[in-house]
Design a protein around this motif. Structure first.
Motif, short mmCIF file in Angstrom:
data_model
loop_
_atom_site.label_atom_id
_atom_site.label_comp_id
_atom_site.label_asym_id
_atom_site.label_seq_id
_atom_site.Cartn_x
_atom_site.Cartn_y
_atom_site.Cartn_z
N SER A 49 -4.96 26.97 -34.59
CA SER A 49 -5.73 26.16 -35.53
C SER A 49 -6.32 24.94 -34.84
O SER A 49 -5.92 24.59 -33.73
CB SER A 49 -4.85 25.70 -36.69
N GLU A 50 -7.27 24.28 -35.51
CA GLU A 50 -7.92 23.11 -34.92
C GLU A 50 -7.15 21.83 -35.17
O GLU A 50 -7.56 20.76 -34.71
CB GLU A 50 -9.34 22.99 -35.48
N SER A 51 -6.06 21.91 -35.88
CA SER A 51 -5.25 20.72 -36.15
C SER A 51 -4.75 20.12 -34.85
O SER A 51 -4.47 20.83 -33.88
CB SER A 51 -4.06 21.09 -37.05
N ILE A 71 0.21 15.15 -23.39
CA ILE A 71 -0.56 16.40 -23.47
C ILE A 71 -1.05 16.59 -24.90
O ILE A 71 -0.30 16.41 -25.86
CB ILE A 71 0.31 17.60 -23.04
N LEU A 72 -2.30 16.96 -25.06
CA LEU A 72 -2.86 17.22 -26.38
C LEU A 72 -2.58 18.67 -26.78
O LEU A 72 -2.36 19.54 -25.92
CB LEU A 72 -4.36 16.94 -26.40
N LYS A 73 -2.59 18.94 -28.08
CA LYS A 73 -2.19 20.25 -28.57
C LYS A 73 -3.02 21.38 -27.95
O LYS A 73 -2.48 22.43 -27.58
CB LYS A 73 -2.33 20.29 -30.10
#
Length: 583
Positions: free
Chosen positions: A45-47, A130-132
């Motif tokens: 998902s984009e979340s 770190i980003l998702k």
């Protein structure tokens, strides 16, 4: 109280707890299909973050969801969501990796994380910020080096510690080998990790099997995290008494004859919850090297079946051992093994070696231990540690090992390379003489703010100033060369093991800390609460009168912790006008 009675618990899923019993996390694990949950869907998902239930599952995969709490108020005022980010932890049994594996982490930290690497207090590595959307490539890159983040966190056996000093004998090599064997034996068997992060590709790993079954853990894994450490005789550099299971090697000359096991240690506690407390492990039994894996597995299954699955703050094995007793626990283990365990041998631990400086290996080569402040490998103006290590490791290709004090060892260095390597390190501002590190040599702090969700006060960012201030009275009193261990955490969970050592500083709330004193040099004794809610600016002021008394009244070679323990905190409080005393 621990759940149920012994005749009511036959397995480890929630069916045996009764309808509606068990914590929410227990239900999440049971319904996760062996740690899958909704992770694939939410990852796609984009979340920017995972939902509450999935946050519990990503821990098993070596991931913590965090936020930049420094930005919280600003983002709240702007009506934007929290600044979500992730910490990824690599499991490294015994803290031993290759030069190539280290360099890969350096690359990953630059490409996907915040550009720093953090050595943990359990000899692993953490990447922060770190980003998702970068989680999958970051973890896949770690996996390509034949390392893994699986079981670095979560309700399973965590990274297995071991004395990291390069082998001086076959027995010392076996100590490091058994750490790796235990880690592989107790690793989760779920294939979810490879399906989610490596697209189902089964890169060489002992944790991937053809059957979807958890033969040791079962469908709900353990009630809480589980920690194991392996110590070499005399040297407690792994803090063996703080482990759920500690192994202390028994030697026959230079041969490994077996291990003495101690069980039931753990540091975590909760402010205001008297049913929670730090605890040191008790002597349990002796085992031969070939018996160790089975006995440890059996201990794990007892905790699996009797650990508290209702109250996670009371779920560690130390509470089972404390409340049911060593004799009961041993009976459970013996019944499952089918034989009687041998009585434990006396354990003799005289020191905590930090392994800093130059040391010769048995093969004639050398290793160099370098101090890393709070384990954080980064470049700052006066110290280009990250760049310097990359340069040295790229050029000389040494072995790389991490210590339980968050330092780094560069191993297998030829005598002919020592002078040039040392000069190269100095060009980056990296000190190779441990005597010049100062009082910070024996200090540790957890990360805490701004990323840890449990942090109540600063730790990693506050300790450098505290130690700099502490240097002043130490110099004035002529104590600046004395070993003095200071451990600071932003909350009472104890990641930097603050309840051990000379001085423990445990965050209560913003800028306020409880002060503990009186641990011993071998870390075989808990320290004691001395003062509560001391402001950051008053910590050194609180400790200075105690240091003065130590200087004036110490016995020959008596450490600060031993002095405080001998005099006792009550008498010390009477002799020193302490700013704040426990109620």
């Amino acid at each position: 109280m621990s759940i149920g009675h012994e005749d009511e618990i036959q397995a480890n899923d929630l069916k045996h707890l009764g309808p509606g019993e068990g914590s929410k996390v227990e239900h999440i694990k049971l319904e996760s299909q062996h740690l899958r949950g909704q992770l694939p869907e939410e990852l796609a998902s984009e979340s920017s973050h995972f939902s509450e239930d999935q946050i519990q599952l990503i821990k098993f995969h070596g991931i913590y969801q965090q936020e930049d709490r420094d930005a919280r108020q600003q983002r709240k005022a702007a009506h934007t969501e929290k600044a979500y980010q992730f910490m990824v932890r690599t499991r490294i049994p015994g803290g031993t990796i290759t030069a190539e594996q280290y360099l890969a982490h350096d690359d990953i930290s630059n490409q996907y994380a915040n550009g720093t690497i953090r050595i943990t207090t359990r000899q692993g590595l953490q990447l922060h910020g770190i980003l998702k959307g970068e989680l999958k490539p970051a973890i896949a890159s770690i996996n390509e080096t034949l390392l893994s983040t699986l079981a670095a966190c979560g309700d399973v056996n965590r990274n297995v510690m071991a004395c990291p000093a390069p082998t001086s004998s076959r027995a010392q090599a076996q100590v490091q080998e058994i750490a790796h064997e235990i880690a592989m034996h107790l690793a989760p068997r779920s294939q979810a990790y490879h399906e989610i992060w490596i697209d189902g590709e089964k890169i060489e790993t002992p944790t991937a099997t053809s059957e979807e079954v958890e033969p040791i853990y079962g469908p709900t894994y353990l009630p809480r995290k589980f920690k194991i450490g392996v110590a070499f005789p005399g040297d407690n550099c792994v803090d063996v008494y703080t482990q759920d299971v500690g192994l202390v090697a028994i030697l026959d000359g230079e041969d490994l004859a077996g291990f003495t096991l101690v069980i039931g240690g753990g540091m975590g506690t909760t402010h205001g919850k008297t049913e929670t407390y730090p605890r040191l492990a008790n002597p349990f039994c002796d085992v031969k090297p070939e018996e160790a894996l089975k006995v440890i597995e059996t201990i794990v299954t007892v905790q699996r079946d009797y650990g508290d699955r209702k109250n996670r703050k009371h779920a560690r094995m130390k509470y089972v051992v404390e409340e049911r007793g060593i004799a009961w626990f041993k009976q459970q283990v013996e019944e499952r093994l089918g034989y009687t365990l041998r009585e434990p041998s006396p354990v003799h631990l005289h020191d905590v070696e930090d392994h800093l400086g130059w040391h010769q290996q048995a093969d004639g080569r050398w290793f160099l231990g370098l101090h890393v402040q709070n384990g954080r490998i980064r470049d700052i103006e006066q110290l280009q540690l990250k760049s310097g290590l990359r340069d040295i490791i790229s050029h000389y290709k040494p072995g790389v090992r991490f210590t339980g004090q968050q330092n780094i060892l560069l191993t297998d260095i030829e005598m002919a390379d020592r002078e040039a390597l040392e000069a190269q390190l100095r060009s980056y501002g990296i000190e190779t003489d441990p005597s010049k590190v100062g009082s910070y040599r024996f200090a540790m702090a957890c990360p805490s703010l701004p990323t840890c969700g449990l942090g109540l006060a600063e730790a990693e960012r506050a300790l450098p100033d505290v130690m700099q201030q502490l240097d002043v009275p130490l110099r004035e009193l002529g104590l600046d060369g004395e070993p003095l261990s200071v451990r600071m955490t932003g909350c009472p969970n104890g990641c930097a093991r603050p309840y051990m050592g000379d001085i423990g500083l445990v965050g209560r709330s913003k800028n306020l800390y409880n002060v503990y004193i009186g641990g011993d040099r071998p870390n075989a004794r808990l320290n004691t609460l001395y003062a509560t809610s001391i402001h950051t600016d008053k910590i050194v002021e609180t400790l200075t009168p105690l240091l003065s008394l130590w200087k004036a009244e110490r016995q020959p070679q008596e450490s600060f912790g031993d002095f405080c323990h001998r005099i006792g905190v009550e008498q010390l409080r009477e002799r020193v006008a302490s700013p704040s005393l426990p109620h």
